[in-house]
Design an enzyme around this catalytic site. Structure first.
Site, short mmCIF file in Angstrom:
data_model
loop_
_atom_site.label_atom_id
_atom_site.label_comp_id
_atom_site.label_asym_id
_atom_site.label_seq_id
_atom_site.Cartn_x
_atom_site.Cartn_y
_atom_site.Cartn_z
N GLU A 2 1.96 1.75 -3.45
CA GLU A 2 0.83 2.25 -4.23
C GLU A 2 0.63 3.75 -3.99
O GLU A 2 0.42 4.53 -4.93
CB GLU A 2 -0.43 1.46 -3.83
CG GLU A 2 -1.63 1.75 -4.69
CD GLU A 2 -2.86 0.95 -4.24
OE1 GLU A 2 -2.81 0.27 -3.20
OE2 GLU A 2 -3.89 1.03 -4.95
N SER A 30 -7.55 1.39 -2.21
CA SER A 30 -6.29 0.70 -2.48
C SER A 30 -6.62 -0.65 -3.12
O SER A 30 -7.60 -1.30 -2.75
CB SER A 30 -5.53 0.48 -1.17
OG SER A 30 -4.56 -0.50 -1.35
N LYS A 41 -15.50 -10.15 8.02
CA LYS A 41 -14.45 -10.96 7.40
C LYS A 41 -15.02 -12.30 6.90
O LYS A 41 -14.46 -12.92 5.99
CB LYS A 41 -13.31 -11.22 8.39
CG LYS A 41 -12.56 -9.97 8.79
CD LYS A 41 -11.45 -9.64 7.83
CE LYS A 41 -10.76 -8.34 8.20
NZ LYS A 41 -10.01 -7.75 7.11
N CYS A 99 -10.66 -2.19 14.68
CA CYS A 99 -10.90 -3.63 14.89
C CYS A 99 -10.96 -4.02 16.36
O CYS A 99 -11.55 -5.05 16.68
CB CYS A 99 -9.81 -4.45 14.23
SG CYS A 99 -9.86 -4.33 12.47
N CYS A 120 -8.71 -2.44 3.96
CA CYS A 120 -8.64 -3.68 4.75
C CYS A 120 -9.89 -3.97 5.55
O CYS A 120 -10.02 -5.06 6.11
CB CYS A 120 -7.40 -3.71 5.64
SG CYS A 120 -6.94 -2.18 6.36
N GLU A 172 -16.26 -11.37 3.61
CA GLU A 172 -15.10 -11.08 2.74
C GLU A 172 -14.47 -12.37 2.21
O GLU A 172 -14.13 -12.47 1.04
CB GLU A 172 -14.06 -10.28 3.54
CG GLU A 172 -12.83 -9.86 2.74
CD GLU A 172 -11.76 -9.26 3.63
OE1 GLU A 172 -11.51 -9.78 4.74
OE2 GLU A 172 -11.13 -8.27 3.21
N GLU A 232 -13.57 -12.18 -5.60
CA GLU A 232 -12.36 -11.39 -5.94
C GLU A 232 -11.15 -11.84 -5.13
O GLU A 232 -10.03 -11.41 -5.40
CB GLU A 232 -12.58 -9.90 -5.59
CG GLU A 232 -13.66 -9.19 -6.36
CD GLU A 232 -15.00 -9.18 -5.62
OE1 GLU A 232 -15.22 -10.09 -4.79
OE2 GLU A 232 -15.81 -8.28 -5.89
N GLU A 255 0.84 -1.21 0.00
CA GLU A 255 0.00 0.00 0.00
C GLU A 255 0.87 1.26 0.00
O GLU A 255 0.53 2.26 -0.63
CB GLU A 255 -0.92 -0.02 1.23
CG GLU A 255 -2.13 0.86 1.08
CD GLU A 255 -3.23 0.48 2.07
OE1 GLU A 255 -4.05 -0.38 1.74
OE2 GLU A 255 -3.25 1.03 3.19
FE1 HC1 Z 1 -8.36 -5.92 11.48
FE2 HC1 Z 1 -6.72 -6.16 9.56
S1 HC1 Z 1 -6.45 -4.76 11.35
S2 HC1 Z 1 -8.89 -5.48 9.30
O1 HC1 Z 1 -8.94 -4.27 11.78
O2 HC1 Z 1 -6.18 -4.90 8.26
O3 HC1 Z 1 -10.65 -7.80 11.50
O4 HC1 Z 1 -7.46 -6.84 14.17
O5 HC1 Z 1 -7.07 -8.55 10.99
O6 HC1 Z 1 -7.03 -8.47 7.48
O7 HC1 Z 1 -3.90 -7.07 10.07
C1 HC1 Z 1 -9.82 -7.05 11.61
C2 HC1 Z 1 -7.89 -6.48 13.23
C3 HC1 Z 1 -7.32 -7.44 10.81
C4 HC1 Z 1 -6.87 -7.59 8.23
C5 HC1 Z 1 -4.96 -6.76 9.82
#
Ligand code: HC1
Length: 573
Positions: free
Chosen positions: A281, A318, A357, A502, A298, A360, A365, A278
């Site tokens: 980028e 991103s 998640k 998170c 993320c 996700e 993708e 990132e």
């Molecule tokens: Fe998260 Fe991440 S910080 S998104 O907040 O970018 O869920 O903890 O795992 O993938 O590293 C959540 C937390 C996590 C991702 C990372």
């Protein structure tokens, strides 16, 4: 300040207090059900009624303001009877499957029944028999357990500005539902799970995927790997009676090894990898006139919110996959190859503080090796359930390190778990890449903390970087509307769907209103995240030797061809 009397005790309290706050200051516990400070202060459930001298009827303490000379009585026979009748009426049509309910022993209704010494329910209500909505990959909604407190509605509508659920119908038919009563996966729900965290009962819960993991662990053909998100280690202890903000990284790794995973990895390592990609980028977009501001990608709840509400910003996202998805792709390519394992036999489990998640992981993708990058996502709560089911005494576990060959992460990876962390981690690396110099002061306080939108202007290697951080989708909306109106412009923006980031994800341990209303879970857990960062020997992503190894042995360079194939994606919806 005003002088008031509560149960014949004289107390002085701030003039802007409610009776509930004043009683709390006087160490008098008034029961509540719908109340959740700063989120749902509507006086709807009537559990907190008190007698006020001179008032014609009982009043809801959570919304009644104090005033000079107010006389309040919290335990008169009329008050006690009113609370009992209210509670018995709620219980009269509540589905009482407490033995098997996921919230048993952590249910605010169950606790109230015990605290108010309810032995019999005098009224027999008609039970509702509404269908359970379990179509979403993230959230299950059981309206038969709903107590109509409206906390979930306030969270979804007012804090997250999503509005996927609301109160519908009237009288006995009143229920919390979606538009046209559609399943959650057919409305603009972003799967953040914040509704679950504020539900006092078991009406909202995560879609449980524990059995898929037990099955994988029992399958001798599979090589089962697990990774843990940054925020899990500062919250899992709460499930085992530890104080909020306890750091249990070593015990968590021990527990996962005992559960039988072949290797235990740290998502923080992949967070370092994300920063390399990132950061590259960002530099490329700035230098080559690419689309700005670059916005972090993320948080899957944020991505879905963007798809539904701000599709014009999709090209600002991103192209980096989120860290745990990157890790999944690395494990099914580099790691499988290095260890001579057929990638189809590599089974990746992510332990996340997040319910989005789960959604996700199913996105088409995110399967660049031909297999889903991540096979199953479990929340922090589900991991705790597995540990308990396996009979592991968590508190007595020894500390253990993450496994090699990728068992090392930097402090920058850890702070991803708190709002502002991705931004700070990126600045730690980008500033050094641009200046070619190693910085001593690597803590960026402007992007830390719980202000809804944080802004910072940072001098990085001859560039004045304008940055912003928003946490919680209500704040994200405000920030994006400002940009759309031409009232703000930035180079780089971090957005996390959950308030606080998170650490306060929808899959984290649930604390009842009595705690949540008065203790800021977000800051206590974030404090632990920053302590963990401070204790790390390496605190910058680009200094992580495992990341250097990955680029040397496999990816070549950040932003290179192979990295693009495996670590990046594009959201187009
Ligand atoms: Fe998260 Fe991440 S910080 S998104 O907040 O970018 O869920 O903890 O795992 O993938 O590293 C959540 C937390 C996590 C991702 C990372």
């Amino acid at each position: 300040m005003v002088n008031i009397t509560i149960d014949n005790c004289k107390v002085q309290v701030p003039a802007n207090y409610t009776v509930l706050e004043a009683a709390r200051q006087a160490n008098i516990d008034i029961p509540t059900l719908c109340f959740l400070k700063d989120i749902n202060e509507v006086g709807a459930c009537r559990m907190c009624v008190v007698e006020i001298k001179g008032a014609r009827s009982l009043q809801a303490a959570c919304v009644y303001p104090v005033a000079e000379g107010l006389e309040i009585y919290t335990q008169t026979p009329a008050v006690r009877e009113a609370r009992k009748v209210t509670l018995e009426l709620i219980l009269s049509n509540h589905e009482k499957k407490c033995l098997t309910c996921v919230r048993s022993e952590n249910c605010e209704l169950q606790k109230l029944a015990k605290d108010l010494n309810i032995k019999d329910i005098r009224f027999e209500g008609e039970m509702s028999d509404l269908p359970v909505d379990d179509f979403s990959p993230s959230i299950v909604r059981d309206p038969n357990k709903c107590v109509l407190c409206r906390r979930c509605v306030s969270m979804c509508k007012s804090i997250q500005s999503v509005g996927a659920i609301d109160v519908t119908e009237r009288g006995f038919r009143t229920t919390v539902s979606t538009a046209f009563n559609k399943p959650l996966n057919e409305v603009p729900c972003v799967n953040c799970g914040q509704c679950i965290n504020v539900c006092p009962v078991g009406a909202l819960r995560e879609k449980e995927d524990i059995d898929k993991v037990w099955d994988a662990l029992a399958n001798p053909e599979l090589h089962v790997l697990v990774q843990t998100a940054p925020a899990v280690r500062v919250a899992l202890g709460e499930e085992f009676g530890m104080p909020i903000g306890s750091r249990v990284t070593g015990k968590m790794v021990s527990a996962l090894s005992r559960l039988g995973f072949d290797k235990v990895f740290d998502t923080d390592t992949a967070a370092d990898l994300t920063i390399m990609e990132e950061g590259t980028e960002l530099i490329n977009r700035i230098k080559n006139g690419g689309k700005l501001p670059l916005i972090t990608s993320c948080s899957p709840g944020w991505i879905k919110f963007c798809e539904h509400n701000y599709p014009e910003f999709l090209d600002n996202l991103s192209s980096c996959k989120s860290p745990h998805e990157m890790f999944g792709a690395v494990l099914k390519s580099y790691y499988a190859q290095k260890n001579g394992i057929d990638p189809s036999k590599v089974f990746v489990v992510s332990i996340m503080p997040c319910t989005a998640k789960k959604f996700e992981a199913q996105r088409p993708e995110l399967s660049s090796t031909g297999y889903a990058d991540v096979d199953v996502v479990l929340t922090t709560r589900e991991l705790a359930r597995m540990i308990k089911e396996a009979g592991i005494d968590f508190n007595a576990l020894p500390e253990k390190q993450f496994d090699d060959p990728m068992g090392e992460a930097s402090g920058a990876g850890v702070i991803f778990g708190a709002t502002g962390g991705v931004m700070e981690a990126a600045i730690r690396t980008v500033s050094e890449v641009l200046s070619g110099k190693s910085a001593d002061n690597i803590e960026y306080n402007d992007v830390r903390g719980l202000e809804g939108i944080k802004e910072a202007t940072i001098e990085v290697g001859g560039l004045t970087l304008k940055a912003a951080v928003a946490h919680g989708l209500g704040n994200a909306k405000k920030l994006l509307d400002k940009i759309k109106a031409g009232d703000a412009d930035y180079h780089f923006i971090e957005i996390m769907a959950c308030p606080g980031g998170c650490v306060n994800g929808g899959g984290q341990p649930i604390q009842p209103s009595q705690i949540r209303s008065w203790t800021d879970l977000r800051s206590e857990r974030a404090k632990a995240i920053y302590e963990e960062d401070k204790a790390m020997p390496i605190r910058k992503s680009h200094e992580n030797p495992k990341i250097k190894m990955l680029y040397d042995e496999y990816f070549g360079e950040p932003g290179g061809h192979k990295a693009h194939e495996l670590l990046h994606t594009h959201y187009t919806k």
